[in-house]
Design a protein around this motif. Structure first.
Motif, PDB file in Angstrom:
ATOM      1  N   GLU A  25       0.831  -1.212   0.000  1.00  0.00           N
ATOM      2  CA  GLU A  25       0.000   0.000   0.000  1.00  0.00           C
ATOM      3  C   GLU A  25       0.859   1.253   0.000  1.00  0.00           C
ATOM      4  O   GLU A  25       0.428   2.306  -0.470  1.00  0.00           O
ATOM      5  N   HIS A  26       2.048   1.165   0.553  1.00  0.00           N
ATOM      6  CA  HIS A  26       2.989   2.282   0.552  1.00  0.00           C
ATOM      7  C   HIS A  26       4.312   1.755  -0.005  1.00  0.00           C
ATOM      8  O   HIS A  26       4.786   0.707   0.429  1.00  0.00           O
ATOM      9  N   SER A  30       6.224  -1.291   4.727  1.00  0.00           N
ATOM     10  CA  SER A  30       5.229  -2.351   4.616  1.00  0.00           C
ATOM     11  C   SER A  30       5.318  -3.275   5.826  1.00  0.00           C
ATOM     12  O   SER A  30       6.413  -3.587   6.301  1.00  0.00           O
ATOM     13  N   GLU A 150       1.167  -3.401  15.106  1.00  0.00           N
ATOM     14  CA  GLU A 150      -0.246  -3.171  14.759  1.00  0.00           C
ATOM     15  C   GLU A 150      -0.527  -1.682  14.591  1.00  0.00           C
ATOM     16  O   GLU A 150      -1.272  -1.272  13.682  1.00  0.00           O
ATOM     17  N   GLU A 153       0.873  -0.568  11.246  1.00  0.00           N
ATOM     18  CA  GLU A 153       0.043  -1.081  10.160  1.00  0.00           C
ATOM     19  C   GLU A 153      -1.253  -0.297  10.039  1.00  0.00           C
ATOM     20  O   GLU A 153      -1.679   0.078   8.936  1.00  0.00           O
ATOM     21  N   GLN A 154      -1.879  -0.006  11.162  1.00  0.00           N
ATOM     22  CA  GLN A 154      -3.127   0.763  11.150  1.00  0.00           C
ATOM     23  C   GLN A 154      -2.912   2.157  10.573  1.00  0.00           C
ATOM     24  O   GLN A 154      -3.749   2.671   9.819  1.00  0.00           O
ATOM     25  N   GLU A 155      -1.785   2.761  10.901  1.00  0.00           N
ATOM     26  CA  GLU A 155      -1.520   4.132  10.459  1.00  0.00           C
ATOM     27  C   GLU A 155      -1.325   4.219   8.948  1.00  0.00           C
ATOM     28  O   GLU A 155      -1.861   5.115   8.298  1.00  0.00           O
ATOM     29  N   TYR A 156      -0.569   3.281   8.364  1.00  0.00           N
ATOM     30  CA  TYR A 156      -0.365   3.425   6.920  1.00  0.00           C
ATOM     31  C   TYR A 156      -1.526   2.838   6.119  1.00  0.00           C
ATOM     32  O   TYR A 156      -1.649   3.080   4.917  1.00  0.00           O
ATOM     33  N   HIS A 157      -2.417   2.079   6.771  1.00  0.00           N
ATOM     34  CA  HIS A 157      -3.643   1.650   6.099  1.00  0.00           C
ATOM     35  C   HIS A 157      -4.670   2.779   6.072  1.00  0.00           C
ATOM     36  O   HIS A 157      -5.590   2.771   5.262  1.00  0.00           O
ATOM     37  N   SER A 164       1.023  11.573   8.826  1.00  0.00           N
ATOM     38  CA  SER A 164       1.214  10.120   8.754  1.00  0.00           C
ATOM     39  C   SER A 164       2.670   9.708   8.953  1.00  0.00           C
ATOM     40  O   SER A 164       2.980   8.815   9.755  1.00  0.00           O
TER      41      SER A 164
END
Length: 306
Positions: A25-26, A30, A150, A153-157, A164
């Motif tokens: 996603e980035h 990842s 976690e 992961e939540q932040e870059y999702h 960010s």
């Protein structure tokens, strides 16, 4: 013997593709669920090199990681740190265990640009190529680390905004700081391993100073000592400070002074001759160190035995 080929993976996107994963996603960071990773067919036949950082907690993987001068089993609760441009090898056993799990955090150096972490990340000893051992986490420590992963992961999702990067960087710094704390704990709790290193160091220095060729070899350096033990200078100094309260340099000097006292009290050699035999280029340097350590000059020490 056939030379092993080194495969270099330049981007996180390329890594995802090589492991049978969808695009990240980035492009610069990842978090990968290890249960979704597919092994390349040649994983054990080549060496690997990444252009980015990898921090991983892998569970249920058959095989060993060969990295720097060490070999590590993929035990439960074992955290691994690999830096860009470092060669490693995975020796995989045939077949996978049923419950392969864990995660990998991939961080490209470009993601750290214009942040404080761009410089400070190189100061963490566990990224060193010659680190002595992996980080073994307790169940409680593993929960702490997993919670931070976690959060990343939540932040870059989430929807990317101007905050960010700073938030993710903050989480990574927290991860590294906790890892440093847990490594410090490991120095204390893994006493057998660490005292083995200390015993090897004692033997190494004793043999070095008993050698009659110190005139040509010179004094042992911290870098030489660490290399002989197969660990990094920073790791060795941190270990010794925890176990003995002394740095590597201080311990080397103490062993040197012990040898100097032996020669001063049991031989007729002059102070200059002893200095040269111990690897000093200038007798004045020897005299200064001896006095700093004992509060006596070499001649004063010798006189006290007469």
């Amino acid at each position: 013997m056939e030379r092993r080929v080194t495969k270099r993976i330049k981007t996180i996107t390329e890594f995802h593709r090589s492991r049978g994963l969808p695009p990240p996603e980035h492009p610069l960071i990842s978090v990968i669920d290890y249960s979704n990773v597919k092994r390349p067919a040649d994983i054990g036949e080549v060496n690997w090199m990444l252009d980015f950082y990898q921090i991983s907690l892998k569970i249920g993987m058959n095989g060993k990681l060969k990295y720097g001068q060490q070999e590590y089993d993929f035990d439960e609760g074992t955290l691994f740190f690999i830096s860009p441009n470092q060669v490693f090898r995975i020796e995989a056993d045939s077949g996978l265990k049923e419950k392969q799990s864990g995660w990998m955090l991939l961080i490209h150096p470009d993601f750290l640009w214009n942040t404080s972490l761009a410089k400070t990340i190189k100061q963490y000893d566990f990224f060193d190529y010659s680190v002595n051992e992996a980080l073994f986490l307790s169940k409680k420590e593993e929960l702490t680390i997993n919670g931070i992963i976690e959060n990343i992961e939540q932040e870059y999702h989430a929807v990317i905004d101007k905050f960010s990067q700073n938030i993710i960087i903050s989480h990574i710094e927290t991860l590294l700081n906790y890892s440093e704390r847990f490594y410090e704990r490991q120095f204390i709790t893994r006493k057998i391993t660490n005292h083995t290193i200390l015993n090897r160091l004692e033997t190494l220095l004793a043999d070095y100073f008993n050698d009659n060729d110190l005139v040509s070899k010179g004094l042992p350096t911290v870098q030489f000592t660490a290399k002989e033990l197969g660990i990094s200078p920073n790791y060795l100094s941190r270990l010794l400070t925890t176990l003995t309260g002394q740095s590597t340099q201080q311990l080397i000097h103490d062993k040197l002074i012990e040898k100097a006292k032996e020669k001063l009290s049991t031989t007729e050699l002059s102070v200059s001759e002893i200095a040269y035999e111990l690897g000093f280029e200038h007798p004045q340097s020897f005299t200064k160190l001896f006095k700093n350590k004992t509060r006596l000059s070499p001649l004063e020490f010798r006189t006290s035995f007469q």
